[in-house]
Scaffold this active site. Structure first.
Site, PDB file in Angstrom:
ATOM      1  N   ASP A   1       0.806  -1.092  -0.018  1.00 56.40           N
ATOM      2  CA  ASP A   1      -0.215   0.174  -0.183  1.00 56.40           C
ATOM      3  C   ASP A   1       1.012   1.328   0.074  1.00 56.40           C
ATOM      4  O   ASP A   1       0.543   2.318  -0.527  1.00 56.40           O
ATOM      5  CB  ASP A   1      -1.011   0.165   1.230  1.00 56.40           C
ATOM      6  CG  ASP A   1      -2.012  -1.188   1.108  1.00 56.40           C
ATOM      7  OD1 ASP A   1      -2.322  -1.588   0.119  1.00 56.40           O
ATOM      8  OD2 ASP A   1      -2.083  -1.718   2.359  1.00 56.40           O
TER       9      ASP A   1
ATOM     10  N   HIS B   1      -5.424  -3.486   5.290  1.00 57.90           N
ATOM     11  CA  HIS B   1      -5.039  -3.744   4.035  1.00 57.90           C
ATOM     12  C   HIS B   1      -6.084  -4.254   3.151  1.00 57.90           C
ATOM     13  O   HIS B   1      -5.902  -5.168   2.385  1.00 57.90           O
ATOM     14  CB  HIS B   1      -3.926  -4.837   4.215  1.00 57.90           C
ATOM     15  CG  HIS B   1      -3.053  -5.217   2.864  1.00 57.90           C
ATOM     16  ND1 HIS B   1      -2.331  -4.304   2.313  1.00 57.90           N
ATOM     17  CD2 HIS B   1      -3.037  -6.357   2.477  1.00 57.90           C
ATOM     18  CE1 HIS B   1      -1.957  -5.024   1.136  1.00 57.90           C
ATOM     19  NE2 HIS B   1      -2.183  -6.183   1.391  1.00 57.90           N
TER      20      HIS B   1
END
Length: 248
Positions: free
Chosen positions: A79, A106
């Site tokens: 990310d 996530h």
């Protein structure tokens, strides 16, 4: 000292993370229990989706074995890599000079990039931030759709996993390094949360507070926590069901 577990089936078009959990939790449990038996002091880096649910469940596995759940770490580095890349595309600043913290979880709306905390990201016009935020959230789905059912992120995940691994190994070698990661945490009212984590000689050394947020980020934090709370609970419930089934 360090075990990286990139395991489980990849997400396919039309498959949600609940579907993934049913399949991948059992795979993760078997591997983590092997680590508990053969290398109980190692840092366990999990790349097993859905991370938001699998990591809390695996921390509980370690607890049941009398081990330290802080040895279990969800790898969310991808990310950060994506957020940095997108800021580079807008600003032209080198990715090596961009460090956007990504907190929360996530998956989807639980992913919260803090563009305001990076000098390059902070220069991006405010009106562009919501769409940029959304693109980081949906980047995994973008890859799944682009591959038309033939897999999910692979090379980028390998790159992110290597970044995480190098940081942990440096810390274990006495050179503390900081990366964002999803761990057991007390910096919010949730028991698990991704934020900046410093790795040292024993693994997780310090979990950093969130820091100052922009108005957009403040609003998004509430949304991220709401999703994350449910997915943490899903993981723990699924683990209980798995244990119950194994006793039948």
């Amino acid at each position: 000292d360090l075990v990286l577990i990139p395991a489980g089936v990849p997400r396919k078009p039309g498959m949600n993370r609940s579907d993934l959990l049913k399949i991948n939790l059992g795979i993760a449990k078997d591997l983590v229990e092997a680590c508990a038996k053969f290398c109980p002091g190692a840092v366990i880096g999990l790349i097993v989706n859905p991370v938001n649910s699998v990591v809390p469940a695996m921390c509980e596995v370690y607890r049941r074995h009398g081990l330290d759940p802080k040895k279990i770490v969800g790898i969310t580095t991808l990310d950060v890599v994506r957020a940095n890349k997108f800021v580079h595309e807008i600003t032209g600043v080198k990715t090596s000079d961009i460090h956007v913290p990504v907190i929360g979880g996530h998956a989807g709306a639980s992913i919260l990039p803090l563009f305001s905390q990076d000098p390059a990201g902070a220069k991006i016009p405010k009106e562009l931030i919501p769409d940029l935020d959304k693109r980081v959230q949906d980047a995994g789905t973008e890859v799944v759709n682009a591959k038309a059912g033939k897999g999910s992120a692979t090379l980028s995940m390998a790159y992110a996993g290597a970044m995480f691994g190098k940081a942990v190994l440096a810390g274990l070698d006495g050179e503390p390094r900081t990366e964002c990661a999803y761990v057991q945490s007390d910096i919010t009212d949730l028991p698990y949360f991704a934020s900046k984590v410093t790795f040292g000689p024993f693994g997780v050394e310090e979990i950093h507070p969130i820091g100052k947020l922009s108005e957009h980020e403040e609003a998004r934090l509430a949304e991220a926590k709401k999703q994350l709370k449910g997915e943490i609970e899903d993981g723990l419930k699924a683990l209980d069901a798995l244990y119950a089934g194994s006793k039948l």
